[in-house]
Design a protein around this motif. Structure first.
Motif, PDB file in Angstrom:
ATOM      1  N   ARG A   1       0.836  -1.194   0.000  1.00 19.61           N
ATOM      2  CA  ARG A   1       0.000   0.000   0.000  1.00 19.61           C
ATOM      3  C   ARG A   1       0.880   1.258   0.000  1.00 19.61           C
ATOM      4  O   ARG A   1       0.662   2.195  -0.765  1.00 19.61           O
ATOM      5  CB  ARG A   1      -0.913  -0.015   1.236  1.00 19.61           C
ATOM      6  CG  ARG A   1      -2.152   0.854   1.108  1.00 19.61           C
ATOM      7  CD  ARG A   1      -2.926   0.898   2.407  1.00 19.61           C
ATOM      8  NE  ARG A   1      -3.283  -0.427   2.909  1.00 19.61           N
ATOM      9  CZ  ARG A   1      -4.385  -1.094   2.530  1.00 19.61           C
ATOM     10  NH1 ARG A   1      -5.200  -0.562   1.665  1.00 19.61           N
ATOM     11  NH2 ARG A   1      -4.650  -2.287   3.031  1.00 19.61           N
ATOM     12  N   HIS A   2       1.895   1.216   0.842  1.00 22.11           N
ATOM     13  CA  HIS A   2       2.807   2.353   0.916  1.00 22.11           C
ATOM     14  C   HIS A   2       3.526   2.555  -0.418  1.00 22.11           C
ATOM     15  O   HIS A   2       3.661   3.677  -0.904  1.00 22.11           O
ATOM     16  CB  HIS A   2       3.831   2.115   2.026  1.00 22.11           C
ATOM     17  CG  HIS A   2       4.838   3.219   2.160  1.00 22.11           C
ATOM     18  ND1 HIS A   2       4.532   4.462   2.652  1.00 22.11           N
ATOM     19  CD2 HIS A   2       6.161   3.264   1.848  1.00 22.11           C
ATOM     20  CE1 HIS A   2       5.602   5.230   2.635  1.00 22.11           C
ATOM     21  NE2 HIS A   2       6.619   4.524   2.153  1.00 22.11           N
ATOM     22  N   ASN A   3       3.957   1.441  -1.001  1.00 22.43           N
ATOM     23  CA  ASN A   3       4.663   1.495  -2.285  1.00 22.43           C
ATOM     24  C   ASN A   3       3.790   2.166  -3.348  1.00 22.43           C
ATOM     25  O   ASN A   3       4.250   3.057  -4.070  1.00 22.43           O
ATOM     26  CB  ASN A   3       5.032   0.075  -2.710  1.00 22.43           C
ATOM     27  CG  ASN A   3       5.798   0.039  -4.021  1.00 22.43           C
ATOM     28  OD1 ASN A   3       5.297   0.502  -5.039  1.00 22.43           O
ATOM     29  ND2 ASN A   3       7.011  -0.505  -4.005  1.00 22.43           N
ATOM     30  N   LEU A   4       2.530   1.759  -3.396  1.00 20.27           N
ATOM     31  CA  LEU A   4       1.641   2.319  -4.414  1.00 20.27           C
ATOM     32  C   LEU A   4       1.421   3.811  -4.196  1.00 20.27           C
ATOM     33  O   LEU A   4       1.336   4.587  -5.155  1.00 20.27           O
ATOM     34  CB  LEU A   4       0.306   1.571  -4.397  1.00 20.27           C
ATOM     35  CG  LEU A   4       0.386   0.142  -4.949  1.00 20.27           C
ATOM     36  CD1 LEU A   4      -0.947  -0.584  -4.774  1.00 20.27           C
ATOM     37  CD2 LEU A   4       0.788   0.173  -6.416  1.00 20.27           C
ATOM     38  N   ALA A   5       1.347   4.198  -2.942  1.00 20.82           N
ATOM     39  CA  ALA A   5       1.194   5.626  -2.654  1.00 20.82           C
ATOM     40  C   ALA A   5       2.399   6.394  -3.181  1.00 20.82           C
ATOM     41  O   ALA A   5       2.267   7.463  -3.800  1.00 20.82           O
ATOM     42  CB  ALA A   5       1.041   5.842  -1.143  1.00 20.82           C
ATOM     43  N   GLU A   6       3.570   5.834  -2.953  1.00 16.38           N
ATOM     44  CA  GLU A   6       4.797   6.483  -3.444  1.00 16.38           C
ATOM     45  C   GLU A   6       4.771   6.627  -4.962  1.00 16.38           C
ATOM     46  O   GLU A   6       5.201   7.626  -5.519  1.00 16.38           O
ATOM     47  CB  GLU A   6       6.020   5.657  -3.025  1.00 16.38           C
ATOM     48  CG  GLU A   6       6.421   5.833  -1.578  1.00 16.38           C
ATOM     49  CD  GLU A   6       6.954   7.233  -1.303  1.00 16.38           C
ATOM     50  OE1 GLU A   6       7.871   7.657  -2.013  1.00 16.38           O
ATOM     51  OE2 GLU A   6       6.420   7.903  -0.387  1.00 16.38           O
ATOM     52  N   GLN A   7       4.264   5.578  -5.612  1.00 16.44           N
ATOM     53  CA  GLN A   7       4.239   5.601  -7.074  1.00 16.44           C
ATOM     54  C   GLN A   7       3.414   6.758  -7.617  1.00 16.44           C
ATOM     55  O   GLN A   7       3.654   7.246  -8.716  1.00 16.44           O
ATOM     56  CB  GLN A   7       3.684   4.277  -7.620  1.00 16.44           C
ATOM     57  CG  GLN A   7       4.633   3.107  -7.509  1.00 16.44           C
ATOM     58  CD  GLN A   7       4.092   1.866  -8.197  1.00 16.44           C
ATOM     59  OE1 GLN A   7       3.373   1.947  -9.182  1.00 16.44           O
ATOM     60  NE2 GLN A   7       4.440   0.692  -7.663  1.00 16.44           N
ATOM     61  N   ARG A   8       2.441   7.176  -6.819  1.00 20.89           N
ATOM     62  CA  ARG A   8       1.570   8.248  -7.313  1.00 20.89           C
ATOM     63  C   ARG A   8       2.024   9.616  -6.844  1.00 20.89           C
ATOM     64  O   ARG A   8       1.370  10.623  -7.092  1.00 20.89           O
ATOM     65  CB  ARG A   8       0.133   7.986  -6.843  1.00 20.89           C
ATOM     66  CG  ARG A   8      -0.610   7.045  -7.773  1.00 20.89           C
ATOM     67  CD  ARG A   8      -1.920   6.618  -7.161  1.00 20.89           C
ATOM     68  NE  ARG A   8      -1.714   5.984  -5.867  1.00 20.89           N
ATOM     69  CZ  ARG A   8      -2.651   5.269  -5.239  1.00 20.89           C
ATOM     70  NH1 ARG A   8      -3.835   5.127  -5.773  1.00 20.89           N
ATOM     71  NH2 ARG A   8      -2.405   4.734  -4.069  1.00 20.89           N
ATOM     72  N   ARG A   9       3.155   9.642  -6.145  1.00 21.59           N
ATOM     73  CA  ARG A   9       3.651  10.917  -5.661  1.00 21.59           C
ATOM     74  C   ARG A   9       3.993  11.803  -6.852  1.00 21.59           C
ATOM     75  O   ARG A   9       4.651  11.353  -7.804  1.00 21.59           O
ATOM     76  CB  ARG A   9       4.895  10.713  -4.812  1.00 21.59           C
ATOM     77  CG  ARG A   9       5.065  11.743  -3.722  1.00 21.59           C
ATOM     78  CD  ARG A   9       6.379  11.498  -3.020  1.00 21.59           C
ATOM     79  NE  ARG A   9       7.469  11.319  -3.973  1.00 21.59           N
ATOM     80  CZ  ARG A   9       8.715  11.032  -3.626  1.00 21.59           C
ATOM     81  NH1 ARG A   9       8.998  10.834  -2.365  1.00 21.59           N
ATOM     82  NH2 ARG A   9       9.656  10.911  -4.539  1.00 21.59           N
ATOM     83  N   PRO A  10       3.546  13.037  -6.842  1.00 21.17           N
ATOM     84  CA  PRO A  10       3.840  13.929  -7.973  1.00 21.17           C
ATOM     85  C   PRO A  10       5.332  14.243  -8.043  1.00 21.17           C
ATOM     86  O   PRO A  10       6.007  14.299  -7.018  1.00 21.17           O
ATOM     87  CB  PRO A  10       3.024  15.193  -7.650  1.00 21.17           C
ATOM     88  CG  PRO A  10       2.774  15.134  -6.175  1.00 21.17           C
ATOM     89  CD  PRO A  10       2.721  13.696  -5.806  1.00 21.17           C
ATOM     90  N   GLY A  11       5.782  14.432  -9.268  1.00 15.24           N
ATOM     91  CA  GLY A  11       7.186  14.786  -9.465  1.00 15.24           C
ATOM     92  C   GLY A  11       8.145  13.642  -9.243  1.00 15.24           C
ATOM     93  O   GLY A  11       9.317  13.849  -8.953  1.00 15.24           O
ATOM     94  N   LEU A  12       7.624  12.426  -9.382  1.00 15.97           N
ATOM     95  CA  LEU A  12       8.465  11.252  -9.158  1.00 15.97           C
ATOM     96  C   LEU A  12       9.430  11.071 -10.329  1.00 15.97           C
ATOM     97  O   LEU A  12       9.034  11.115 -11.487  1.00 15.97           O
ATOM     98  CB  LEU A  12       7.577  10.014  -9.025  1.00 15.97           C
ATOM     99  CG  LEU A  12       8.269   8.750  -8.549  1.00 15.97           C
ATOM    100  CD1 LEU A  12       8.660   8.870  -7.087  1.00 15.97           C
ATOM    101  CD2 LEU A  12       7.349   7.554  -8.743  1.00 15.97           C
ATOM    102  N   GLY A  13      10.692  10.849 -10.005  1.00 12.78           N
ATOM    103  CA  GLY A  13      11.686  10.617 -11.050  1.00 12.78           C
ATOM    104  C   GLY A  13      11.521   9.247 -11.674  1.00 12.78           C
ATOM    105  O   GLY A  13      10.915   8.349 -11.091  1.00 12.78           O
ATOM    106  N   LEU A  14      12.078   9.112 -12.869  1.00 17.07           N
ATOM    107  CA  LEU A  14      11.922   7.858 -13.585  1.00 17.07           C
ATOM    108  C   LEU A  14      12.655   6.714 -12.878  1.00 17.07           C
ATOM    109  O   LEU A  14      12.117   5.615 -12.734  1.00 17.07           O
ATOM    110  CB  LEU A  14      12.458   8.023 -15.015  1.00 17.07           C
ATOM    111  CG  LEU A  14      11.732   7.231 -16.082  1.00 17.07           C
ATOM    112  CD1 LEU A  14      10.230   7.380 -15.911  1.00 17.07           C
ATOM    113  CD2 LEU A  14      12.150   7.719 -17.456  1.00 17.07           C
TER     114      LEU A  14
END
Lengths: 237, 237
Positions: free
Chosen positions: A111-124
Motif C-alpha cells: 500500500r505504501h509502495n503504491l502511494a509512493e508511485q503516485r507521488r507527484p514529481g516522481l523521477g523515472l
DNA sequence: CGACCAGCACTGGTATACAAGCATTGGTCG
DNA sequence: CGACCAATGCTTGTATACCAGTGCTGGTCG
C-alpha cells in the motif's frame, strides 16, 4: 553464530556499478568495455573488472570475444521475449499460490509502495525502483520471494528495453494504475481477476518494447553470433 | 560473416568440469575447494579455477567465504523448493502455450528420446541426460526453448537433490512412464491433461527429494549464513 | 591442569607480468 | 591506382607475486 556474509570486496562494488550502468543505459548497447580502461577509471586493477565482466556475461548483459574485446550486449528481441515469458510464468504462478491469509505487514508495504508511485514529481529511476519492489513484494506475499533473484538475473534484457520505453513514452502513470488494479484484485481474493490484470500489465510492458524497437533499431541485435568491429563503431565516447 | 562463438578457453573447460563434478556429487556438498589444489590437480593456474568458482558461486552451487575458503554448497531445501517452483511455473506455462501444429521433427525427437529411456540396462547418468533433453525439447515445442537455459542455471540445487534421490530409489522406470504420459497428452492436444500430468511428474520428483532429506540430513544446509570450519570437517577425500 | 595467546599456515582478493591472437593501418609492390 | 601484406597496438587469457585476514596449534604462563 551467524557471520556477516556481506562482502564489501572491490569486485562486488565494480560489479554493481557496471551492472547499474548497463541497465540504466549509461553504458549503451554496443559500447566497448576495455578491462584496462574500466580498471583505470574505477581505480582498480584488471582483476575485479574482469571478474565482473565475466559475471555480467553470464547474465547476458555483456558479450566477451576473446582476443577481440568486450561489449555491452545489444538488446536481443528473442531474449527480451524469453525474459517476458519467464517473468510472466513465475509471477502468475506465484499469484495462483497466494495464501488465504495475507501477511498484513507485506500488504501494508504494498500500500505504501503504491502511494509512493503516485507521488507527484516522481523521477523515472525512482519509479523503476518502486516497480521492482512492488513485484518482488507480490512474490513474497505468496512465499516465493527468493525466486525473484532468478527472475531478476534473467530479465536484464527486458529491463533495458523497458527503460528505453519509459524514456520515450515517459508516462509511468499508466503502469502505476495497473499496479493498483492488481493490488485491489489481490485484496479482493479474486484469483481470475488477479491473473488477467497481471497479464495485461506485463503484456503492456512488452508492447512498449516493441514500439521502441521500431524507433531505435540500432540498439537491438540482429545477429547474435557476429563479432563487432573494434574501436570505430564504439558508442562509448 | 558469423564467427565461431565457441571459446575453448581453459576457463570454460575448468568450469564445465567442476560443474559436472558438483552436480554428479563427485564433489559432495560441504567439500572444501582450494583454488590452489584445484589448479594443481587440473594443471592450470589459480586464475581459471578462481573464475570458474565465481561463476559457480553465482549459480549457488559453491559458497565463497573470503579469507576462509570455498565450499560446495550444501543442498538448501529452500532453494530446492524455489527451483521446483520456478521450473513448474515455466514448464506449465510453456505447455499452455503449445501451437496448434506441433513441429513434427521435435515430436519425432521426443518419441526417440522416450524409446531410449526405456532401453534395458540404461545407466543412471544416461537417464539423466535423456530426462534433461526431454524437458528441454518440450519447451522448444512451445517456442520457448531458450528459456531453458535460465531454468537450468536455477535448478542446480534441485538436480543434485534429484540425483541423490535416484541413487537411492534407483527406479527411473516410474519417471519414464510419467514422461510417456505427458507426451501422449501433448499429442492428444488435451491441455488440462498435459498440465496435470506434468504437475504430478514434477511433484513426484520433489517428494523424492524430501525422502532423501530424511535419510541424509548432513547433505542439507541448516543455516546458510554460517561459515563452515576449515579443514577438519572436510568431506573431500 | 587449563586458559590464553602468539606464531604459523592457509585462505581468497588484488595487482601485475607475460602470452596469444585479432584488427587496423600504413606502406609497398604489382 | 588497387590489392596485398607485415608491423603495430590493442584486446582478452593465463600465470604469478603479494596482501590482508582467518582459523588452527602448540607453547607458555597462571
Amino acid at each position: 553464530m551467524a557471520r556477516s556474509n556481506r562482502q564489501r570486496t572491490s569486485r562486488r562494488a565494480v560489479y554493481e556499478t557496471l551492472r547499474r550502468k548497463v541497465l540504466t543505459l549509461e553504458l549503451p548497447p554496443g559500447a566497448a568495455l576495455s578491462e584496462n580502461e574500466l580498471g583505470a577509471s574505477l581505480g582498480v586493477s584488471r582483476t575485479p573488472v574482469r571478474e565482473s565482466l565475466i559475471l555480467l556475461s553470464q547474465e547476458g548483459l555483456v558479450q566477451i570475444f576473446p582476443q577481440v574485446g568486450s561489449f555491452v550486449s545489444r538488446v536481443d528481441p528473442a531474449k527480451v521475449a524469453d525474459a517476458q515469458f519467464l517473468r510472466e510464468a513465475v509471477e502468475l504462478a506465484a499469484l495462483d499460490d497466494l495464501p488465504a491469509e495475507l501477511d498484513p505487514e507485506l500488504v501494508e508495504e504494498l500500500r505504501h509502495n503504491l502511494a509512493e508511485q503516485r507521488r507527484p514529481g516522481l523521477g523515472l529511476e525512482d519509479f523503476f525502483e518502486l516497480d521492482e519492489a512492488f513485484h518482488h513484494t507480490l512474490l513474497r506475499l505468496s512465499g516465493h520471494g527468493s525466486a525473484w533473484a532468478t527472475v531478476v538475473s534473467a530479465k536484464g534484457h527486458l529491463d533495458r528495453a523497458r527503460r528505453l520505453g519509459l524514456y520515450e513514452t515517459a508516462s509511468p502513470e499508466g503502469f502505476a494504475a495497473q499496479h493498483v488494479e492488481i493490488f485491489d484484485a489481490v485484496l479482493a481474493g479474486d484469483a481470475a481477476l488477479v491473473r488477467s490484470a497481471m497479464r495485461t500489465h506485463l503484456r503492456a510492458v512488452f508492447d512498449d518494447v516493441e514500439r521502441v524497437r521500431a524507433r531505435s533499431p540500432e540498439l537491438f541485435a540482429t545477429d547474435t553470433g557476429s563479432v563487432p568491429v573494434r574501436r570505430n563503431v564504439v558508442v562509448w565516447e
